[in-house]
Design an enzyme around this catalytic site. Sequence first.
Site, PDB file in Angstrom:
ATOM      1  N   ASN A  70       0.452  -1.124   0.026  1.00 37.38           N
ATOM      2  CA  ASN A  70      -0.081  -0.027   0.269  1.00 37.38           C
ATOM      3  C   ASN A  70       0.422   1.539   0.341  1.00 37.38           C
ATOM      4  O   ASN A  70       1.842   1.639   1.002  1.00 37.38           O
ATOM      5  CB  ASN A  70      -0.862  -0.040   1.242  1.00 37.38           C
ATOM      6  CG  ASN A  70      -2.114   0.921   1.354  1.00 37.38           C
ATOM      7  OD1 ASN A  70      -2.365   2.302   0.632  1.00 37.38           O
ATOM      8  ND2 ASN A  70      -2.694   0.373   2.185  1.00 37.38           N
ATOM      9  N   LYS A  84     -16.166  11.707  -4.430  1.00 36.29           N
ATOM     10  CA  LYS A  84     -17.203  12.175  -3.440  1.00 36.29           C
ATOM     11  C   LYS A  84     -15.649  12.741  -3.042  1.00 36.29           C
ATOM     12  O   LYS A  84     -14.569  12.917  -1.901  1.00 36.29           O
ATOM     13  CB  LYS A  84     -17.542  10.652  -2.711  1.00 36.29           C
ATOM     14  CG  LYS A  84     -18.526  10.419  -3.112  1.00 36.29           C
ATOM     15  CD  LYS A  84     -19.618   9.823  -2.489  1.00 36.29           C
ATOM     16  CE  LYS A  84     -20.700   9.208  -3.491  1.00 36.29           C
ATOM     17  NZ  LYS A  84     -20.652   7.675  -2.584  1.00 36.29           N
ATOM     18  N   ASP A 121      -7.107   7.225  -8.910  1.00 41.74           N
ATOM     19  CA  ASP A 121      -8.004   6.644  -8.343  1.00 41.74           C
ATOM     20  C   ASP A 121      -8.793   7.886  -8.354  1.00 41.74           C
ATOM     21  O   ASP A 121      -8.011   8.571  -7.518  1.00 41.74           O
ATOM     22  CB  ASP A 121      -8.937   5.579  -7.486  1.00 41.74           C
ATOM     23  CG  ASP A 121      -8.697   4.362  -7.757  1.00 41.74           C
ATOM     24  OD1 ASP A 121      -8.092   3.917  -9.228  1.00 41.74           O
ATOM     25  OD2 ASP A 121      -7.597   3.432  -6.627  1.00 41.74           O
TER      26      ASP A 121
END
Length: 212
Positions: free
Chosen positions: A96, A122, A118
């Site tokens: 990660n 929102k 990505d």
Amino acid sequence: MRVRHKPWAREMLESHPQYVVSSPEQYKGNWKAVFEKDQPLHIEVGTGKGRFITEMAKANPHVNYIGIELFESVIVTALDRLIEADLPNLRLLNVNGEKLTEYFAKGDVSRVYLNFSDPWPKTRHAKRRLTYKTFLKLYEEILIDKGEIHFKTDNQGLFEYSLMSFSEYGMLLKFISLDLHNSDFEGNIMTEYEEKFSNKGFRIYRCEVQYQ
Ligand code: SAM
């Protein structure tokens, strides 16, 4: 991003330790031990299926590269490419990007690539964007002084947000293209997403920014 589960992916990654570094924390501050040549290291966070990083490594043998990808079912395709190309200057990490500072020390990395990250549209998910200020701090903690981020996306909203984020962080905006494929930028290497979205008629945005 939707990811098709590949139950064999983990085993495949583990059976190629010469390409997929399995305990990256042991190389913190000493990545030259992993590569044949001691030369600048560029990383891509969110490398996906690895076309960009593989082609970059082929085109630039004087640079070492690491492709970092969270999902094992995605990075196995990058591994396939690397097995095929057998490049001494490219390695993969299935980790990660939030944990970059566990694996890299200050100055280990000369450049960070972010390609088609990505978008997390929102507002309440803004912290997950790879250009959010906490990520910019992480990159700063592993980059050389005046290190650079090179960023491409088809997503206008993410691009605008990222330019603001870089600027608010006090970074130098060195190069901005609002239509990469119709610009005079030379030597562009397309990513998988770039090909997919530009074929659908989307414009590609690109920038190079530098820590000061
Ligand atoms: N860069 C590739 C391209 O342009 O074709 C892939 C783009 S895809 C939209 C974004 C990739 O980033 C996904 O494969 C995702 O799993 C990966 N990713 C997202 N967040 C990540 C993180 N925190 N650490 C590592 N990879 C991440």
